[in-house]
Write a protein that holds these residues in place. Structure first.
Motif, PDB file in Angstrom:
ATOM      1  N   SER A 112      46.438  44.266  42.523  1.00  0.00           N
ATOM      2  CA  SER A 112      46.876  42.918  42.160  1.00  0.00           C
ATOM      3  C   SER A 112      47.969  42.984  41.093  1.00  0.00           C
ATOM      4  O   SER A 112      48.068  43.951  40.328  1.00  0.00           O
ATOM      5  CB  SER A 112      45.698  42.097  41.632  1.00  0.00           C
ATOM      6  N   VAL A 113      48.761  41.944  41.047  1.00  0.00           N
ATOM      7  CA  VAL A 113      49.829  41.860  40.051  1.00  0.00           C
ATOM      8  C   VAL A 113      49.226  41.887  38.646  1.00  0.00           C
ATOM      9  O   VAL A 113      49.774  42.520  37.741  1.00  0.00           O
ATOM     10  CB  VAL A 113      50.671  40.576  40.267  1.00  0.00           C
ATOM     11  N   THR A 114      48.078  41.261  38.466  1.00  0.00           N
ATOM     12  CA  THR A 114      47.419  41.251  37.158  1.00  0.00           C
ATOM     13  C   THR A 114      47.020  42.660  36.736  1.00  0.00           C
ATOM     14  O   THR A 114      47.251  43.059  35.592  1.00  0.00           O
ATOM     15  CB  THR A 114      46.183  40.329  37.188  1.00  0.00           C
ATOM     16  N   ASP A 115      46.423  43.430  37.638  1.00  0.00           N
ATOM     17  CA  ASP A 115      46.047  44.809  37.322  1.00  0.00           C
ATOM     18  C   ASP A 115      47.274  45.631  36.940  1.00  0.00           C
ATOM     19  O   ASP A 115      47.244  46.402  35.976  1.00  0.00           O
ATOM     20  CB  ASP A 115      45.357  45.482  38.516  1.00  0.00           C
ATOM     21  N   CYS A 118      50.117  44.530  35.789  1.00  0.00           N
ATOM     22  CA  CYS A 118      50.607  44.007  34.513  1.00  0.00           C
ATOM     23  C   CYS A 118      49.956  44.727  33.339  1.00  0.00           C
ATOM     24  O   CYS A 118      50.639  45.216  32.436  1.00  0.00           O
ATOM     25  CB  CYS A 118      50.322  42.508  34.452  1.00  0.00           C
ATOM     26  N   SER A 176      49.926  40.159  28.555  1.00  0.00           N
ATOM     27  CA  SER A 176      49.621  38.908  29.239  1.00  0.00           C
ATOM     28  C   SER A 176      50.415  38.822  30.533  1.00  0.00           C
ATOM     29  O   SER A 176      51.535  39.339  30.625  1.00  0.00           O
ATOM     30  CB  SER A 176      49.942  37.697  28.351  1.00  0.00           C
ATOM     31  N   LEU A 177      49.817  38.164  31.497  1.00  0.00           N
ATOM     32  CA  LEU A 177      50.463  38.007  32.800  1.00  0.00           C
ATOM     33  C   LEU A 177      51.721  37.152  32.697  1.00  0.00           C
ATOM     34  O   LEU A 177      52.721  37.417  33.362  1.00  0.00           O
ATOM     35  CB  LEU A 177      49.475  37.398  33.800  1.00  0.00           C
ATOM     36  N   PHE A 197      54.508  39.271  31.327  1.00  0.00           N
ATOM     37  CA  PHE A 197      54.910  40.216  32.364  1.00  0.00           C
ATOM     38  C   PHE A 197      55.778  39.537  33.410  1.00  0.00           C
ATOM     39  O   PHE A 197      56.857  40.027  33.745  1.00  0.00           O
ATOM     40  CB  PHE A 197      53.662  40.832  33.022  1.00  0.00           C
ATOM     41  N   SER A 198      55.338  38.396  33.921  1.00  0.00           N
ATOM     42  CA  SER A 198      56.093  37.698  34.968  1.00  0.00           C
ATOM     43  C   SER A 198      57.461  37.253  34.470  1.00  0.00           C
ATOM     44  O   SER A 198      58.463  37.395  35.167  1.00  0.00           O
ATOM     45  CB  SER A 198      55.300  36.485  35.472  1.00  0.00           C
TER      46      SER A 198
END
Length: 138
Positions: A77-80, A82, A89-90, A93-94
């Motif tokens: 996942s994008v969160t992992d 990140c 924090s997501l 990162f984004s």
């Protein structure tokens, strides 16, 4: 190049190498300045003069480069990803990913997915051309 300049470059390379190795660790200017054995202000000025960007921006870029690889190569996942590359924090990162790459992490993953191409087409596209002239004998 003078000995002083050479020594300064070596110190900056030592700090940059530490950022490359430990990009996911919480690194800040005081820690990097200690690695380079210089003051914080001197480190920030010299790093920017040597590499063309501030230390924090360099570290963010390295983290985003690693995230790009993980987005292409894994289905995590994008969160992992990140948190694995060192962002706290997501949202940060984004925002940082979008500023550097020009697209969101999710959009990057969608666009980076290689289309499935039949093997016969791949072999035909990568086959050496037979129309090349033969090498001349000397």
């Amino acid at each position: 190049m003078s000995r002083a300049t050479e020594d300064s470059n070596r110190r900056m390379l030592r700090a940059r190498d530490a950022m490359d190795r430990a990009y996911a660790q919480p690194l800040d200017v005081p820690a990097l300045a200690r690695i380079a054995h210089v003051s914080e202000a001197h480190f920030s000025r010299t790093f920017r003069a040597t590499f063309g960007e501030p230390p924090h921006r360099y570290l963010q870029r390295r983290r985003v480069e690693r995230a790009m690889f993980l987005l292409r190569a894994t289905d995590r996942s994008v969160t992992d990803i990140c948190f694995e590359v060192g962002f706290g924090s997501l949202g940060t990162f984004s925002r940082t990913f979008s500023a550097i790459v020009g697209t969101s992490p999710r959009q990057f993953r969608r666009e980076a997915a290689a289309p499935v191409v039949p093997t016969c087409f791949t072999m035909a596209w990568t086959r050496p051309s037979e129309s090349s002239p033969a090498p001349a004998d000397d």
